[in-house]
Design a protein around this motif. Structure first.
Motif, PDB file in Angstrom:
ATOM      1  N   PHE A 143       0.916  -1.469  -0.260  1.00  0.00           N
ATOM      2  CA  PHE A 143      -0.140   0.123  -0.117  1.00  0.00           C
ATOM      3  C   PHE A 143       1.079   1.480  -0.304  1.00  0.00           C
ATOM      4  O   PHE A 143       0.411   1.931  -0.696  1.00  0.00           O
ATOM      5  CB  PHE A 143      -0.641  -0.021   1.380  1.00  0.00           C
ATOM      6  N   SER A 144       2.174   1.396   0.724  1.00  0.00           N
ATOM      7  CA  SER A 144       2.916   2.212   0.926  1.00  0.00           C
ATOM      8  C   SER A 144       3.499   2.561  -0.716  1.00  0.00           C
ATOM      9  O   SER A 144       3.798   3.525  -1.025  1.00  0.00           O
ATOM     10  CB  SER A 144       3.860   1.984   1.999  1.00  0.00           C
ATOM     11  N   GLN A 145       3.419   1.922  -1.326  1.00  0.00           N
ATOM     12  CA  GLN A 145       4.096   2.523  -2.514  1.00  0.00           C
ATOM     13  C   GLN A 145       3.333   2.635  -3.891  1.00  0.00           C
ATOM     14  O   GLN A 145       3.899   2.406  -4.864  1.00  0.00           O
ATOM     15  CB  GLN A 145       5.022   0.954  -3.191  1.00  0.00           C
ATOM     16  N   LEU A 146       1.922   2.513  -3.693  1.00  0.00           N
ATOM     17  CA  LEU A 146       0.988   2.565  -4.621  1.00  0.00           C
ATOM     18  C   LEU A 146       0.233   4.128  -4.418  1.00  0.00           C
ATOM     19  O   LEU A 146      -0.152   4.647  -3.625  1.00  0.00           O
ATOM     20  CB  LEU A 146      -0.180   1.312  -4.002  1.00  0.00           C
ATOM     21  N   ALA A 147       0.455   4.881  -5.596  1.00  0.00           N
ATOM     22  CA  ALA A 147      -0.062   5.825  -5.470  1.00  0.00           C
ATOM     23  C   ALA A 147      -1.632   6.032  -5.945  1.00  0.00           C
ATOM     24  O   ALA A 147      -1.699   7.211  -5.463  1.00  0.00           O
ATOM     25  CB  ALA A 147       1.344   7.056  -6.875  1.00  0.00           C
ATOM     26  N   ARG A 182      -8.952   1.663   3.983  1.00  0.00           N
ATOM     27  CA  ARG A 182      -8.313   2.363   4.847  1.00  0.00           C
ATOM     28  C   ARG A 182      -7.738   3.730   4.279  1.00  0.00           C
ATOM     29  O   ARG A 182      -8.720   4.138   3.221  1.00  0.00           O
ATOM     30  CB  ARG A 182      -6.820   1.776   3.667  1.00  0.00           C
ATOM     31  N   SER A 183      -8.065   4.584   5.462  1.00  0.00           N
ATOM     32  CA  SER A 183      -8.619   6.108   5.494  1.00  0.00           C
ATOM     33  C   SER A 183      -6.733   6.618   4.507  1.00  0.00           C
ATOM     34  O   SER A 183      -7.852   7.886   3.907  1.00  0.00           O
ATOM     35  CB  SER A 183      -8.120   6.414   6.417  1.00  0.00           C
ATOM     36  N   GLU A 184      -6.176   6.316   3.694  1.00  0.00           N
ATOM     37  CA  GLU A 184      -5.256   7.247   2.838  1.00  0.00           C
ATOM     38  C   GLU A 184      -5.705   6.725   1.552  1.00  0.00           C
ATOM     39  O   GLU A 184      -5.803   7.789   1.074  1.00  0.00           O
ATOM     40  CB  GLU A 184      -3.974   6.562   2.987  1.00  0.00           C
ATOM     41  N   PHE A 185      -6.400   6.211   1.308  1.00  0.00           N
ATOM     42  CA  PHE A 185      -6.991   5.767  -0.296  1.00  0.00           C
ATOM     43  C   PHE A 185      -8.684   6.254  -0.055  1.00  0.00           C
ATOM     44  O   PHE A 185      -9.358   6.165   0.781  1.00  0.00           O
ATOM     45  CB  PHE A 185      -6.917   4.371  -0.548  1.00  0.00           C
ATOM     46  N   MET A 186      -8.752   7.356  -1.318  1.00  0.00           N
ATOM     47  CA  MET A 186      -9.999   8.053  -1.907  1.00  0.00           C
ATOM     48  C   MET A 186     -10.067   8.136  -2.857  1.00  0.00           C
ATOM     49  O   MET A 186      -9.182   8.126  -3.879  1.00  0.00           O
ATOM     50  CB  MET A 186      -9.869   9.336  -0.547  1.00  0.00           C
ATOM     51  N   ARG A 190     -14.352   9.154 -11.093  1.00  0.00           N
ATOM     52  CA  ARG A 190     -15.051   7.350 -11.467  1.00  0.00           C
ATOM     53  C   ARG A 190     -14.176   6.983 -11.574  1.00  0.00           C
ATOM     54  O   ARG A 190     -14.171   5.727 -11.821  1.00  0.00           O
ATOM     55  CB  ARG A 190     -15.968   7.940 -12.446  1.00  0.00           C
ATOM     56  N   SER A 191     -13.085   7.403 -12.478  1.00  0.00           N
ATOM     57  CA  SER A 191     -11.233   6.695 -12.674  1.00  0.00           C
ATOM     58  C   SER A 191     -10.267   6.419 -12.026  1.00  0.00           C
ATOM     59  O   SER A 191      -9.779   5.846 -12.063  1.00  0.00           O
ATOM     60  CB  SER A 191     -11.018   7.000 -14.253  1.00  0.00           C
ATOM     61  N   TYR A 192     -10.293   6.575 -11.079  1.00  0.00           N
ATOM     62  CA  TYR A 192      -9.323   7.239  -9.920  1.00  0.00           C
ATOM     63  C   TYR A 192      -9.168   7.073  -9.044  1.00  0.00           C
ATOM     64  O   TYR A 192     -10.198   7.081  -7.725  1.00  0.00           O
ATOM     65  CB  TYR A 192      -8.901   8.616 -10.208  1.00  0.00           C
ATOM     66  N   ILE A 193      -8.469   6.247  -8.147  1.00  0.00           N
ATOM     67  CA  ILE A 193      -8.125   6.149  -6.242  1.00  0.00           C
ATOM     68  C   ILE A 193      -7.031   6.165  -6.564  1.00  0.00           C
ATOM     69  O   ILE A 193      -6.474   5.836  -6.616  1.00  0.00           O
ATOM     70  CB  ILE A 193      -8.488   4.411  -5.990  1.00  0.00           C
ATOM     71  N   VAL A 194      -6.818   6.954  -5.446  1.00  0.00           N
ATOM     72  CA  VAL A 194      -5.567   7.533  -5.483  1.00  0.00           C
ATOM     73  C   VAL A 194      -5.133   8.036  -3.949  1.00  0.00           C
ATOM     74  O   VAL A 194      -5.892   7.441  -2.554  1.00  0.00           O
ATOM     75  CB  VAL A 194      -5.637   9.476  -5.415  1.00  0.00           C
ATOM     76  N   MET A 196      -3.845   9.149  -0.563  1.00  0.00           N
ATOM     77  CA  MET A 196      -3.907  11.132  -0.735  1.00  0.00           C
ATOM     78  C   MET A 196      -2.180  11.101   0.500  1.00  0.00           C
ATOM     79  O   MET A 196      -2.206  12.666   0.155  1.00  0.00           O
ATOM     80  CB  MET A 196      -4.759  11.445   0.045  1.00  0.00           C
ATOM     81  N   TYR A 197      -1.625  10.419   0.351  1.00  0.00           N
ATOM     82  CA  TYR A 197      -0.413  10.451   1.205  1.00  0.00           C
ATOM     83  C   TYR A 197       0.476  10.498  -0.042  1.00  0.00           C
ATOM     84  O   TYR A 197       1.789  11.316   0.312  1.00  0.00           O
ATOM     85  CB  TYR A 197       0.338   9.211   1.854  1.00  0.00           C
ATOM     86  N   GLN A 198       0.375  10.179  -0.844  1.00  0.00           N
ATOM     87  CA  GLN A 198       0.994  10.899  -2.278  1.00  0.00           C
ATOM     88  C   GLN A 198       0.458  12.233  -2.627  1.00  0.00           C
ATOM     89  O   GLN A 198       0.891  12.383  -4.111  1.00  0.00           O
ATOM     90  CB  GLN A 198       0.916   9.457  -3.502  1.00  0.00           C
ATOM     91  N   ALA A 199      -0.601  12.913  -2.845  1.00  0.00           N
ATOM     92  CA  ALA A 199      -1.276  13.758  -2.855  1.00  0.00           C
ATOM     93  C   ALA A 199      -0.183  15.271  -2.216  1.00  0.00           C
ATOM     94  O   ALA A 199      -0.457  15.761  -0.978  1.00  0.00           O
ATOM     95  CB  ALA A 199      -2.250  14.201  -2.611  1.00  0.00           C
ATOM     96  N   GLU A 200       1.001  16.241  -4.180  1.00  0.00           N
ATOM     97  CA  GLU A 200       1.401  17.331  -3.036  1.00  0.00           C
ATOM     98  C   GLU A 200       0.557  18.613  -3.195  1.00  0.00           C
ATOM     99  O   GLU A 200       0.741  18.853  -2.333  1.00  0.00           O
ATOM    100  CB  GLU A 200       2.571  17.622  -3.912  1.00  0.00           C
ATOM    101  N   THR A 201      -0.759  18.363  -3.800  1.00  0.00           N
ATOM    102  CA  THR A 201      -1.806  19.799  -3.494  1.00  0.00           C
ATOM    103  C   THR A 201      -3.237  19.026  -3.762  1.00  0.00           C
ATOM    104  O   THR A 201      -2.729  18.164  -4.773  1.00  0.00           O
ATOM    105  CB  THR A 201      -1.411  20.188  -4.628  1.00  0.00           C
ATOM    106  N   LEU A 202      -4.020  20.030  -3.258  1.00  0.00           N
ATOM    107  CA  LEU A 202      -5.651  18.514  -3.613  1.00  0.00           C
ATOM    108  C   LEU A 202      -6.282  20.466  -4.295  1.00  0.00           C
ATOM    109  O   LEU A 202      -6.321  21.545  -3.192  1.00  0.00           O
ATOM    110  CB  LEU A 202      -6.133  18.161  -2.617  1.00  0.00           C
ATOM    111  N   SER A 203      -6.750  20.607  -4.971  1.00  0.00           N
ATOM    112  CA  SER A 203      -8.136  21.344  -5.525  1.00  0.00           C
ATOM    113  C   SER A 203      -8.841  21.305  -6.139  1.00  0.00           C
ATOM    114  O   SER A 203      -8.897  20.094  -6.564  1.00  0.00           O
ATOM    115  CB  SER A 203      -7.150  23.175  -6.627  1.00  0.00           C
ATOM    116  N   PRO A 204     -10.103  22.088  -6.465  1.00  0.00           N
ATOM    117  CA  PRO A 204     -10.713  21.686  -6.904  1.00  0.00           C
ATOM    118  C   PRO A 204     -10.712  21.234  -8.812  1.00  0.00           C
ATOM    119  O   PRO A 204     -11.234  20.573  -9.760  1.00  0.00           O
ATOM    120  CB  PRO A 204     -12.214  23.110  -7.017  1.00  0.00           C
TER     121      PRO A 204
END
Length: 239
Positions: A143-147, A182-186, A190-194, A196-204
């Motif tokens: 899980f830690s290696q999956l972006a 798992r709380s880190e995956f969101m 519809r086509s992406y699960i991320v 979120m510990y690999q997210a540098e920025t989040l915006s609309p």
């Protein structure tokens, strides 16, 4: 994690220790750290103990943070180094010692906590992962290696933090329950699960990962996603 914190200012040092205590309380995890008022004392300890992260003030009397980092790199090539300073003039020099980050004072939790989250994630137990089936081949992914995971037609693309991609046939709903528990995956689209510990920025307009990938975010999902992301990073608890 075993963290060395070095700052010659007592007030700054106390604030850093309080932030580290708060992070481990909110994450309900544990870490070890030692505080030092001088780089000389830090280097004496570093010669005997194995620290995983150094939080170094740049401007200190005697041996400054940059000099201490160069000395650390002479015997430890794997520890992470984060510089703390009130000036950005040493940013370029920090690259010479392969510093992980360069934080401007006053150090705030929204700057420090994501770094601690990433390092903690990288040190997860090896068993924490999932197994993909590609024909007769089984592929193990931590899980830690999956972006992030992307679906395109009848194919899934598991994008890893090292830039590699594992492709399997199937639908996102086959793996979504395992990831989303798992709380880190969101699910951000519809086509992406991320992860979120690999997210540098989040915006609309989307997510930018630490590896430089730009991913779309659903307008419908964004308000809740923003709340869940902040809760993940700072472990906010609902009353």
């Amino acid at each position: 994690m075993y963290i060395a914190v070095c700052d010659d200012q007592t007030e700054e040092l106390d604030m850093l220790k309080e932030l580290l205590d708060r992070w481990q309380r909110e994450r309900q995890t544990s870490l070890q750290f030692k505080a030092f008022r001088s780089a000389a004392h830090l280097l004496d300890a570093a010669a005997k103990e194995k620290f995983t992260l150094y939080l170094l003030d740049v401007m200190m009397p005697g041996i400054d943070g940059m000099a201490a980092a160069r000395e650390i790199r002479s015997f430890d090539d794997t520890a992470e180094i984060v510089f703390l300073t009130s000036s950005s003039e040493f940013a370029y020099e920090s690259y010479c010692v392969r510093a992980l980050n360069y934080l401007l004072k006053p150090i705030r939790e929204e700057l420090l906590f994501p770094i601690l989250n990433r390092l903690s994630l990288q040190r997860q137990e090896p068993r924490e992962g999932l197994t993909l089936k590609c024909g007769s081949t089984l592929i193990r992914i931590l899980f830690s290696q999956l972006a992030y995971v992307e679906v395109n037609g009848k194919h899934l693309y598991f994008n890893l933090t090292d830039g590699s991609v594992r492709e399997v046939s199937g639908s996102l709903k086959e793996y979504a329950p395992l990831l989303l528990e798992r709380s880190e995956f969101m699910q951000v689209h519809r086509s992406y699960i991320v992860n979120m510990y690999q997210a540098e920025t989040l915006s609309p307009t989307g997510i930018c990962t630490f590896s430089g990938k730009n991913l779309p975010v659903s307008r419908r999902l964004y308000p809740q996603l923003q709340k869940d992301y902040m809760k993940l990073l700072f472990s906010e608890r609902e009353n």
